[in-house]
Design a protein around this motif. Sequence first.
Motif, PDB file in Angstrom:
ATOM      1  N   THR A   1       0.834  -1.424   0.497  1.00  0.00           N
ATOM      2  CA  THR A   1      -0.180  -0.322  -0.270  1.00  0.00           C
ATOM      3  C   THR A   1       0.592   1.179   0.098  1.00  0.00           C
ATOM      4  OG1 THR A   1      -0.116  -0.034   2.308  1.00  0.00           O
ATOM      5  CG2 THR A   1      -1.705  -0.931   1.273  1.00  0.00           C
ATOM      6  N   SER A   2       2.393   1.074   0.294  1.00  0.00           N
ATOM      7  CA  SER A   2       2.768   2.192   0.041  1.00  0.00           C
ATOM      8  C   SER A   2       3.107   2.362  -1.222  1.00  0.00           C
ATOM      9  CB  SER A   2       4.235   1.913   0.686  1.00  0.00           C
ATOM     10  OG  SER A   2       5.028   0.265   0.140  1.00  0.00           O
ATOM     11  N   ASP A   3       2.595   1.497  -2.247  1.00  0.00           N
ATOM     12  CA  ASP A   3       2.579   2.057  -3.916  1.00  0.00           C
ATOM     13  C   ASP A   3       1.817   3.007  -4.327  1.00  0.00           C
ATOM     14  OD1 ASP A   3       5.464   0.286  -3.510  1.00  0.00           O
ATOM     15  OD2 ASP A   3       3.949  -1.199  -5.218  1.00  0.00           O
ATOM     16  N   MET A   4       0.975   3.255  -3.223  1.00  0.00           N
ATOM     17  CA  MET A   4      -0.309   4.858  -3.832  1.00  0.00           C
ATOM     18  C   MET A   4       0.722   6.225  -3.308  1.00  0.00           C
ATOM     19  SD  MET A   4      -3.737   2.482  -1.751  1.00  0.00           S
ATOM     20  CE  MET A   4      -4.644   4.260  -2.318  1.00  0.00           C
ATOM     21  N   THR A   5       0.124   6.845  -3.962  1.00  0.00           N
ATOM     22  CA  THR A   5       0.998   7.900  -3.385  1.00  0.00           C
ATOM     23  C   THR A   5       0.113   8.685  -2.245  1.00  0.00           C
ATOM     24  OG1 THR A   5      -0.427   9.585  -4.821  1.00  0.00           O
ATOM     25  CG2 THR A   5       1.035   8.516  -6.133  1.00  0.00           C
ATOM     26  N   ASN A   6      -0.152   9.279  -1.303  1.00  0.00           N
ATOM     27  CA  ASN A   6      -0.650  10.433  -0.958  1.00  0.00           C
ATOM     28  C   ASN A   6      -1.831  10.626  -1.597  1.00  0.00           C
ATOM     29  OD1 ASN A   6       0.922   9.423   1.360  1.00  0.00           O
ATOM     30  ND2 ASN A   6       2.446  10.847   1.424  1.00  0.00           N
ATOM     31  N   VAL A   7      -1.636  11.291  -2.865  1.00  0.00           N
ATOM     32  CA  VAL A   7      -2.840  12.278  -3.198  1.00  0.00           C
ATOM     33  C   VAL A   7      -4.170  10.766  -2.797  1.00  0.00           C
ATOM     34  CG1 VAL A   7      -3.396  13.502  -4.816  1.00  0.00           C
ATOM     35  CG2 VAL A   7      -1.143  13.670  -4.370  1.00  0.00           C
ATOM     36  N   THR A   8      -3.226  10.625  -4.093  1.00  0.00           N
ATOM     37  CA  THR A   8      -4.612   8.746  -3.777  1.00  0.00           C
ATOM     38  C   THR A   8      -4.923   8.915  -2.772  1.00  0.00           C
ATOM     39  OG1 THR A   8      -3.264   8.437  -6.063  1.00  0.00           O
ATOM     40  CG2 THR A   8      -5.063   6.834  -4.786  1.00  0.00           C
ATOM     41  N   LYS A   9      -4.670   7.898  -1.255  1.00  0.00           N
ATOM     42  CA  LYS A   9      -4.560   7.392  -0.224  1.00  0.00           C
ATOM     43  C   LYS A   9      -5.438   8.636   0.583  1.00  0.00           C
ATOM     44  CE  LYS A   9      -0.148   5.294   1.173  1.00  0.00           C
ATOM     45  NZ  LYS A   9       1.032   4.809   2.012  1.00  0.00           N
ATOM     46  N   CYS A  10      -5.577  10.059   0.050  1.00  0.00           N
ATOM     47  CA  CYS A  10      -6.224  11.639   0.507  1.00  0.00           C
ATOM     48  C   CYS A  10      -7.644  11.670  -0.218  1.00  0.00           C
ATOM     49  CB  CYS A  10      -5.156  12.157   0.434  1.00  0.00           C
ATOM     50  SG  CYS A  10      -4.572  12.709   1.532  1.00  0.00           S
ATOM     51  N   ALA A  11      -7.743  11.022  -1.768  1.00  0.00           N
ATOM     52  CA  ALA A  11      -8.615  10.740  -2.167  1.00  0.00           C
ATOM     53  C   ALA A  11      -9.742   9.313  -1.369  1.00  0.00           C
ATOM     54  CB  ALA A  11      -8.609  10.966  -3.793  1.00  0.00           C
ATOM     55  N   VAL A  12      -8.780   8.388  -1.026  1.00  0.00           N
ATOM     56  CA  VAL A  12     -10.024   7.783  -0.977  1.00  0.00           C
ATOM     57  C   VAL A  12     -10.480   7.746  -0.117  1.00  0.00           C
ATOM     58  CG1 VAL A  12      -9.359   4.548   0.102  1.00  0.00           C
ATOM     59  CG2 VAL A  12      -8.145   5.913  -2.227  1.00  0.00           C
ATOM     60  N   THR A  13      -9.573   8.325   1.465  1.00  0.00           N
ATOM     61  CA  THR A  13     -10.026   8.997   2.738  1.00  0.00           C
ATOM     62  C   THR A  13     -10.810   9.692   2.490  1.00  0.00           C
ATOM     63  OG1 THR A  13      -7.743   8.504   3.516  1.00  0.00           O
ATOM     64  CG2 THR A  13      -9.158   9.850   5.052  1.00  0.00           C
ATOM     65  N   ALA A  14     -11.655  10.611   1.338  1.00  0.00           N
ATOM     66  CA  ALA A  14     -11.737  11.358   1.566  1.00  0.00           C
ATOM     67  C   ALA A  14     -13.713  10.647   0.886  1.00  0.00           C
ATOM     68  CB  ALA A  14     -12.037  12.376   0.429  1.00  0.00           C
ATOM     69  N   VAL A  15     -13.368   9.832  -0.081  1.00  0.00           N
ATOM     70  CA  VAL A  15     -14.368   9.473  -0.393  1.00  0.00           C
ATOM     71  C   VAL A  15     -14.879   8.465   0.511  1.00  0.00           C
ATOM     72  CG1 VAL A  15     -15.207   6.915  -1.989  1.00  0.00           C
ATOM     73  CG2 VAL A  15     -13.771   8.619  -3.247  1.00  0.00           C
ATOM     74  N   CYS A  16     -14.058   7.693   1.516  1.00  0.00           N
ATOM     75  CA  CYS A  16     -14.297   6.744   2.643  1.00  0.00           C
ATOM     76  C   CYS A  16     -15.177   7.740   3.589  1.00  0.00           C
ATOM     77  CB  CYS A  16     -13.833   6.322   3.267  1.00  0.00           C
ATOM     78  SG  CYS A  16     -12.934   4.877   2.258  1.00  0.00           S
ATOM     79  N   MET A  17     -15.159   8.738   4.019  1.00  0.00           N
ATOM     80  CA  MET A  17     -15.327  10.059   4.697  1.00  0.00           C
ATOM     81  C   MET A  17     -16.906   9.732   3.979  1.00  0.00           C
ATOM     82  SD  MET A  17     -12.041  12.317   5.440  1.00  0.00           S
ATOM     83  CE  MET A  17     -13.447  13.679   6.110  1.00  0.00           C
ATOM     84  N   ALA A  18     -17.177  10.472   2.912  1.00  0.00           N
ATOM     85  CA  ALA A  18     -18.508  10.982   2.309  1.00  0.00           C
ATOM     86  C   ALA A  18     -19.319   9.967   2.476  1.00  0.00           C
ATOM     87  CB  ALA A  18     -18.246  11.013   0.972  1.00  0.00           C
ATOM     88  N   LEU A  19     -18.955   8.175   2.869  1.00  0.00           N
ATOM     89  CA  LEU A  19     -19.343   6.847   2.492  1.00  0.00           C
ATOM     90  C   LEU A  19     -19.760   7.363   3.864  1.00  0.00           C
ATOM     91  CD1 LEU A  19     -17.730   4.523   0.575  1.00  0.00           C
ATOM     92  CD2 LEU A  19     -20.186   5.387   0.096  1.00  0.00           C
ATOM     93  N   CYS A  20     -19.393   7.479   5.470  1.00  0.00           N
ATOM     94  CA  CYS A  20     -19.913   7.306   6.479  1.00  0.00           C
ATOM     95  C   CYS A  20     -21.016   8.992   6.222  1.00  0.00           C
ATOM     96  CB  CYS A  20     -18.691   8.254   7.778  1.00  0.00           C
ATOM     97  SG  CYS A  20     -17.105   7.027   7.821  1.00  0.00           S
ATOM     98  N   VAL A  21     -21.177   9.560   6.072  1.00  0.00           N
ATOM     99  CA  VAL A  21     -22.583  10.903   5.700  1.00  0.00           C
ATOM    100  C   VAL A  21     -23.795  10.140   4.693  1.00  0.00           C
ATOM    101  CG1 VAL A  21     -23.140  12.924   5.241  1.00  0.00           C
ATOM    102  CG2 VAL A  21     -20.429  12.577   5.455  1.00  0.00           C
ATOM    103  N   VAL A  22     -23.029   9.112   3.613  1.00  0.00           N
ATOM    104  CA  VAL A  22     -23.809   8.573   2.384  1.00  0.00           C
ATOM    105  C   VAL A  22     -24.829   7.725   3.149  1.00  0.00           C
ATOM    106  CG1 VAL A  22     -24.328   7.834   0.305  1.00  0.00           C
ATOM    107  CG2 VAL A  22     -23.243   9.978   0.709  1.00  0.00           C
ATOM    108  N   LEU A  23     -24.239   6.516   3.845  1.00  0.00           N
ATOM    109  CA  LEU A  23     -24.137   4.961   3.958  1.00  0.00           C
ATOM    110  C   LEU A  23     -25.554   5.386   5.258  1.00  0.00           C
ATOM    111  CD1 LEU A  23     -21.482   2.636   3.807  1.00  0.00           C
ATOM    112  CD2 LEU A  23     -23.366   2.814   2.057  1.00  0.00           C
TER     113      LEU A  23
END
Length: 187
Positions: A4-26
């Motif tokens: 998972t260290s191969d993922m860039t921090n930008v990608t990790k931030c984007a995935v985290t933002a999507v997961c946070m949005a799912l915490c609202v939407v689900l």
Amino acid sequence: MNKTSDMTNVTKCAVTAVCMALCVVLPMALHAIPNAGILLSPMHIPVLLCGLVCGWPFGLFCGLAGPALSCFTTGMPAVGILPTMMLELALYGLISGLLLRFVRTGYLLADLYISLLSAMLAGRILTGAARALIFTSGTYSWKAWATGYFISSFPGIILQLILLPILYIALQRAHFIPARYTAKDKL
């Protein structure tokens, strides 16, 4: 080595933002089902997934920020429950990410289940202790803890144990996250 260290921090931030949005939407999507929040624990899925995919710092942040964002935008969870929810989910994101980084059995499913089960159990134990000692001191019982964290949420636990490995493997097969093991690693 955890890939998972191969993922860039930008990608990790984007995935985290999507997961946070799912915490609202689900939770909003399941609001029409009586007691769906307790039965299915919809915020747990994106936080655990974030920890597994992005690592412990991002899982920890998602676990803290996701419920707060949901509370302040939708009123779910209620403000009185928010601190314990933030603690529980932060522990899930932290522990799942840490364990997946260090547990290397040679089998992806074994790594995922060790990380998930350990995070879910440790999060429930530590949050139950915090509720008993800090948040609802003197009024929280073993029966309330077992009922709230295991019996009432049993369908959600099963859902998480089925869905999260499927999502992780699907992301890996789609080459969104790097393969954890190669054929060479199996030799």
